[in-house]
Write a protein that holds these residues in place. Structure first.
Motif, PDB file in Angstrom:
ATOM      1  N   LEU A 146       0.810  -1.215   0.000  1.00 22.45           N
ATOM      2  CA  LEU A 146       0.000   0.000   0.000  1.00 22.45           C
ATOM      3  C   LEU A 146       0.844   1.266   0.000  1.00 22.45           C
ATOM      4  N   ARG A 147       2.077   1.177   0.485  1.00 25.53           N
ATOM      5  CA  ARG A 147       2.953   2.340   0.564  1.00 25.53           C
ATOM      6  C   ARG A 147       3.641   2.686  -0.762  1.00 25.53           C
ATOM      7  N   PHE A 148       3.416   1.903  -1.805  1.00 26.29           N
ATOM      8  CA  PHE A 148       4.182   2.063  -3.038  1.00 26.29           C
ATOM      9  C   PHE A 148       3.249   2.339  -4.217  1.00 26.29           C
ATOM     10  N   PRO A 149       2.935   3.623  -4.439  1.00 24.30           N
ATOM     11  CA  PRO A 149       1.929   3.995  -5.437  1.00 24.30           C
ATOM     12  C   PRO A 149       2.308   3.639  -6.868  1.00 24.30           C
ATOM     13  N   VAL A 150       3.598   3.541  -7.175  1.00 27.72           N
ATOM     14  CA  VAL A 150       3.983   3.172  -8.539  1.00 27.72           C
ATOM     15  C   VAL A 150       3.504   1.759  -8.859  1.00 27.72           C
ATOM     16  N   TRP A 151       3.641   0.842  -7.912  1.00 26.13           N
ATOM     17  CA  TRP A 151       3.211  -0.537  -8.100  1.00 26.13           C
ATOM     18  C   TRP A 151       1.694  -0.629  -8.264  1.00 26.13           C
ATOM     19  N   LEU A 152       0.978   0.331  -7.689  1.00 27.38           N
ATOM     20  CA  LEU A 152      -0.479   0.307  -7.683  1.00 27.38           C
ATOM     21  C   LEU A 152      -1.095   1.231  -8.732  1.00 27.38           C
ATOM     22  N   ARG A 153      -0.278   1.864  -9.554  1.00 21.42           N
ATOM     23  CA  ARG A 153      -0.738   2.890 -10.484  1.00 21.42           C
ATOM     24  C   ARG A 153      -1.802   2.347 -11.424  1.00 21.42           C
ATOM     25  N   ASN A 154      -2.820   3.181 -11.661  1.00 23.00           N
ATOM     26  CA  ASN A 154      -3.986   2.786 -12.454  1.00 23.00           C
ATOM     27  C   ASN A 154      -4.172   3.734 -13.632  1.00 23.00           C
ATOM     28  N   THR A 155      -3.084   4.049 -14.311  1.00 25.33           N
ATOM     29  CA  THR A 155      -3.087   5.079 -15.352  1.00 25.33           C
ATOM     30  C   THR A 155      -4.129   4.823 -16.431  1.00 25.33           C
ATOM     31  N   ASP A 156      -4.235   3.612 -16.903  1.00 32.49           N
ATOM     32  CA  ASP A 156      -5.179   3.281 -17.986  1.00 32.49           C
ATOM     33  C   ASP A 156      -6.451   2.613 -17.457  1.00 32.49           C
ATOM     34  N   LEU A 157      -6.731   2.816 -16.193  1.00 29.80           N
ATOM     35  CA  LEU A 157      -7.927   2.250 -15.557  1.00 29.80           C
ATOM     36  C   LEU A 157      -8.001   0.744 -15.772  1.00 29.80           C
ATOM     37  N   GLU A 158      -6.878   0.084 -15.490  1.00 30.47           N
ATOM     38  CA  GLU A 158      -6.828  -1.374 -15.612  1.00 30.47           C
ATOM     39  C   GLU A 158      -7.716  -2.058 -14.578  1.00 30.47           C
ATOM     40  N   TYR A 159      -7.964  -1.391 -13.463  1.00 29.52           N
ATOM     41  CA  TYR A 159      -8.787  -2.000 -12.418  1.00 29.52           C
ATOM     42  C   TYR A 159      -9.809  -1.017 -11.877  1.00 29.52           C
ATOM     43  N   ASP A 160     -10.833  -1.567 -11.231  1.00 30.44           N
ATOM     44  CA  ASP A 160     -11.917  -0.780 -10.635  1.00 30.44           C
ATOM     45  C   ASP A 160     -11.868  -0.777  -9.118  1.00 30.44           C
ATOM     46  N   ILE A 161     -11.202  -1.791  -8.544  1.00 31.92           N
ATOM     47  CA  ILE A 161     -11.100  -1.940  -7.097  1.00 31.92           C
ATOM     48  C   ILE A 161      -9.668  -2.311  -6.751  1.00 31.92           C
ATOM     49  N   LEU A 162      -9.107  -1.626  -5.767  1.00 28.18           N
ATOM     50  CA  LEU A 162      -7.825  -2.027  -5.187  1.00 28.18           C
ATOM     51  C   LEU A 162      -8.145  -2.733  -3.873  1.00 28.18           C
ATOM     52  N   LEU A 163      -7.720  -3.984  -3.762  1.00 30.05           N
ATOM     53  CA  LEU A 163      -7.975  -4.770  -2.557  1.00 30.05           C
ATOM     54  C   LEU A 163      -6.663  -4.980  -1.819  1.00 30.05           C
ATOM     55  N   CYS A 164      -6.649  -4.637  -0.531  1.00 31.63           N
ATOM     56  CA  CYS A 164      -5.442  -4.778   0.282  1.00 31.63           C
ATOM     57  C   CYS A 164      -5.785  -5.473   1.595  1.00 31.63           C
ATOM     58  N   VAL A 165      -5.148  -6.619   1.849  1.00 28.65           N
ATOM     59  CA  VAL A 165      -5.309  -7.324   3.121  1.00 28.65           C
ATOM     60  C   VAL A 165      -4.055  -7.083   3.953  1.00 28.65           C
ATOM     61  N   ALA A 166      -4.205  -6.991   5.279  1.00 29.81           N
ATOM     62  CA  ALA A 166      -3.078  -6.498   6.068  1.00 29.81           C
ATOM     63  C   ALA A 166      -3.047  -7.061   7.480  1.00 29.81           C
ATOM     64  N   ASN A 167      -1.821  -7.001   8.055  1.00 34.68           N
ATOM     65  CA  ASN A 167      -1.569  -7.043   9.496  1.00 34.68           C
ATOM     66  C   ASN A 167      -0.814  -5.752   9.795  1.00 34.68           C
ATOM     67  N   TRP A 168      -1.534  -4.658   9.923  1.00 30.27           N
ATOM     68  CA  TRP A 168      -0.957  -3.308  10.023  1.00 30.27           C
ATOM     69  C   TRP A 168      -1.103  -2.826  11.465  1.00 30.27           C
ATOM     70  N   PRO A 169      -0.002  -2.685  12.210  1.00 29.75           N
ATOM     71  CA  PRO A 169      -0.092  -2.364  13.637  1.00 29.75           C
ATOM     72  C   PRO A 169      -0.756  -1.016  13.925  1.00 29.75           C
ATOM     73  N   SER A 170      -1.372  -0.932  15.092  1.00 28.89           N
ATOM     74  CA  SER A 170      -2.104   0.273  15.472  1.00 28.89           C
ATOM     75  C   SER A 170      -1.200   1.482  15.641  1.00 28.89           C
ATOM     76  N   ALA A 171       0.086   1.273  15.868  1.00 27.78           N
ATOM     77  CA  ALA A 171       1.014   2.409  15.986  1.00 27.78           C
ATOM     78  C   ALA A 171       1.063   3.231  14.711  1.00 27.78           C
ATOM     79  N   ARG A 172       0.683   2.616  13.589  1.00 29.11           N
ATOM     80  CA  ARG A 172       0.703   3.327  12.303  1.00 29.11           C
ATOM     81  C   ARG A 172      -0.692   3.349  11.672  1.00 29.11           C
TER      82      ARG A 172
END
Length: 260
Positions: A146-172
């Motif tokens: 999720l921290r790397f927008p280049v990897w997730l870039r949707n310039t040509d609208l290749e996708y409609d939904i970005l799905l992210c599953v996580a173990n993201w600590p509450s400190a962040r």
């Protein structure tokens, strides 16, 4: 236009206890009667374990994947979440997309969380994975991605939904929430973010903050943190298409090539 019923499962995971987590998920999902997509946290069967030599299983022998396939069939819905997988001498933090008909698609986490030494224990994925469900194209990602927008870039609208599953600590948790909304806004897409709650054996606590966000960055599901929940929301394709037509920022996006 198409609709997608999406169930967010913000679970309190038990540490490295595959059978227990699968049993608890069965209990939490028993009231889910109408859904197209059930989304579980990252490493839903073990927690964010850095002991894959102990916990990872081959795809064909994985108890967690067998449970996913059974759950997908019984709920007549796609079930997705990541598990530790052993394959050809490597270990992967693998997001599995399990369909009711028994077929599967997988995505191996690209960005490994070095602050927890994940890159020392798991192999990196190198391909983006986009799946389709009910007319929606969905990009599969895991946590630190999720921290790397280049990897997730949707310039040509290749996708409609970005799905992210996580173990993201509450400190962040502020960063998690902000990045989910930013990714929706910049990519003109819905975002599904599912995180765990509770504590793990490393002394980390997790606030959840699982969210379903629309293409404007507005939260459609945003429950109180620090508690387990199962919540289903419905998203539509027509509103997304209308917004993209009225506010087509993708036409002004910068072009570049990502070499992996």
């Amino acid at each position: 236009m198409s609709e997608l019923r999406t169930t967010l499962v913000q679970a309190d995971l038990r540490w490295e206890a595959i059978d227990t987590n699968c049993q608890l998920l069965d209990e939490w999902l028993q009231d889910v009667t109408t859904s197209d997509l059930i989304v579980l946290p990252e490493m839903f069967s073990t927690g964010f374990s850095m002991a894959p030599e102990r916990m990872a299983e081959p795809m064909a022998q994985s108890k967690a994947i067998a449970w996913m396939q059974k759950a997908a069939q019984s709920h007549n819905a796609v079930v997705t979440g990541s598990v530790a997988i052993a394959e050809e001498g490597n270990y992967f933090n693998r997001l599995v997309w399990a369909r009711p008909d028994g077929s599967m698609v997988t995505y191996d986490k690209r960005h490994l969380f070095r602050m927890a030494d994940e890159h020392e224990h798991y192999a990196m994925g190198n391909e983006r994975t986009i799946v389709e469900l009910n007319g929606f194209k969905i990009l599969l990602t895991v946590c630190y991605d999720l921290r790397f927008p280049v990897w997730l870039r949707n310039t040509d609208l290749e996708y409609d939904i970005l799905l992210c599953v996580a173990n993201w600590p509450s400190a962040r948790r502020m960063q998690w929430r902000t990045l989910l909304q930013a990714r929706a806004i910049e990519n003109l897409s819905y975002v599904i973010g599912v995180n765990r709650v509770g504590d793990d054996a490393n002394g980390l606590s997790y606030s959840g903050d699982s969210m379903l966000i629309d293409y404007r960055g507005d939260a459609l599901i945003d429950e109180s943190p620090n508690r387990a929940f199962v919540r289903t929301g419905v998203i539509g394709k027509q509103g997304l298409e209308d917004f993209r037509e009225k506010f087509p920022t993708h036409h002004d996006a910068d072009r570049f090539t990502l070499h992996v």
